[in-house]
Design an enzyme around this catalytic site. Structure first.
Site, mmCIF file in Angstrom:
data_model
loop_
_atom_site.group_PDB
_atom_site.id
_atom_site.type_symbol
_atom_site.label_atom_id
_atom_site.label_comp_id
_atom_site.label_asym_id
_atom_site.label_seq_id
_atom_site.Cartn_x
_atom_site.Cartn_y
_atom_site.Cartn_z
ATOM 1 N N CYS A 152 0.848 -1.190 0.000
ATOM 2 C CA CYS A 152 0.000 0.000 0.000
ATOM 3 C C CYS A 152 0.887 1.245 0.000
ATOM 4 C CB CYS A 152 -0.893 -0.028 1.241
ATOM 5 S SG CYS A 152 -1.625 1.551 1.667
ATOM 6 N N GLU A 153 0.654 2.130 -0.946
ATOM 7 C CA GLU A 153 1.499 3.322 -1.039
ATOM 8 C C GLU A 153 1.228 4.328 0.071
ATOM 9 O OE1 GLU A 153 -0.635 6.371 -4.155
ATOM 10 O OE2 GLU A 153 0.648 4.813 -4.989
ATOM 11 N N HIS A 154 0.133 4.181 0.794
ATOM 12 C CA HIS A 154 -0.185 5.131 1.863
ATOM 13 C C HIS A 154 0.455 4.771 3.200
ATOM 14 C CE1 HIS A 154 -3.851 5.627 -0.841
ATOM 15 N NE2 HIS A 154 -3.050 6.647 -1.059
ATOM 16 N N HIS A 155 0.652 3.459 3.460
ATOM 17 C CA HIS A 155 1.192 3.038 4.754
ATOM 18 C C HIS A 155 2.426 2.154 4.624
ATOM 19 C CE1 HIS A 155 -3.171 3.736 5.363
ATOM 20 N NE2 HIS A 155 -2.711 4.420 6.397
ATOM 21 N N GLN B 268 -4.800 -0.481 -5.047
ATOM 22 C CA GLN B 268 -5.376 -1.599 -5.787
ATOM 23 C C GLN B 268 -6.123 -1.140 -7.025
ATOM 24 O OE1 GLN B 268 -7.275 -4.577 -3.358
ATOM 25 N NE2 GLN B 268 -8.645 -5.181 -5.002
ATOM 26 N N HIS C 133 -5.903 -6.045 2.662
ATOM 27 C CA HIS C 133 -4.940 -4.983 2.927
ATOM 28 C C HIS C 133 -4.605 -4.974 4.416
ATOM 29 C CE1 HIS C 133 -5.310 -2.817 -1.004
ATOM 30 N NE2 HIS C 133 -6.310 -3.671 -1.064
ATOM 31 N N CYS D 229 -3.017 -2.766 5.934
ATOM 32 C CA CYS D 229 -3.211 -1.419 6.476
ATOM 33 C C CYS D 229 -4.629 -1.256 7.015
ATOM 34 C CB CYS D 229 -2.901 -0.345 5.439
ATOM 35 S SG CYS D 229 -3.909 -0.421 3.949
#
Length: 179
Positions: free
Chosen positions: A70-73, A111, A139, A141
Site C-alpha cells: 500500500c502506497e499510503h502506509h 489496488q 490490505h 493497512c
C-alpha cells in the site's frame, strides 16, 4: 542498500525500538533487504504468438497470486488476480499473464490503479477484442491497524472492449472469475 539500512535503523530508533540485542541487531539490514525485494520486479519479455487458429473465446488465468505494498502506509496487501482477454490477431504466452500482474504489483500501489494498469497494458500490447482484470486482496493497512477489519477483502475490476460493452461477454468473464 547501506543508506536504506541506516534509515531503517534510525526509523526503528525513532519509534523506540531498541536494536542492540542479538535478535534485533541485524533487523535494519533485513528490513532494507525486504523492502528492496518488495519493490524490485523480475524482468520479463512479452511473448506473443500469431492467433493462426483464429481462437476467439475467452482466455482467463484465475487466482494468480498477488502481493503488493500500500502506497499510503507501506504495508503489504495480498490476494489474487483474475486476468483474461478475448484474442484478436495475437495470443499471449500464459505465464505472461502472471508476469504482468507481478510487474505492476512490485511498487507502492493502490489496488484500483494496479487493476487498471494491468488491463491497460494488456490492451496496448495485444490489441485484443477485450480485456478483463479482477483483483481480490486483503490490505494489512486495514486489517492490522486502523479499523482492524481482519478477513475483509477489497475487490476491484477493470473491463475493456467487448468485455465492457457486451453484457453476455461481461457476464461470462465475471462468472468465470468466481472461485
Amino acid at each position: 542498500m547501506a543508506a536504506a539500512e541506516q534509515a531503517a535503523g534510525l526509523f526503528l530508533q525513532a519509534l523506540g525500538v531498541p536494536t542492540e540485542s542479538e535478535s534485533l541487531r541485524d533487523t535494519p539490514r533485513r528490513m532494507a533487504k525486504a523492502y528492496a525485494e518488495l519493490f524490485s520486479p523480475r524482468p520479463f519479455d512479452l511473448t506473443t504468438f500469431p492467433n493462426d487458429e483464429g481462437y476467439d473465446e475467452l482466455v482467463l488465468a484465475r487466482r494468480i497470486p498477488l502481493r503488493s505494498v500500500c502506497e499510503h502506509h507501506l504495508l503489504p496487501f495480498v490476494g489474487v488476480a483474475h486476468v483474461g482477454y478475448l484474442p484478436k490477431d495475437r495470443i499471449l504466452g500464459l505465464s505472461k499473464l502472471a508476469r504482468v500482474v507481478e510487474h505492476f504489483a512490485y511498487r507502492p500501489q493502490v489496488q484500483e490503479r494496479l487493476t487498471k494498469q494491468i488491463a491497460d497494458w494488456l490492451d496496448t500490447q495485444l490489441s485484443p477484442r477485450g480485456v478483463g482484470v479482477v483483483i481480490e486482496a486483503e490490505h494489512t493497512c486495514m486489517s492490522l491497524r486502523g479499523v482492524r477489519a481482519g478477513g475483509s477483502d477489497t475487490v476491484t475490476s477493470t473491463l475493456l472492449g467487448t468485455l465492457r460493452s457486451d453484457a453476455r461477454s461481461r457476464q461470462e468473464f465475471l462468472a468465470l472469475t468466481q472461485s
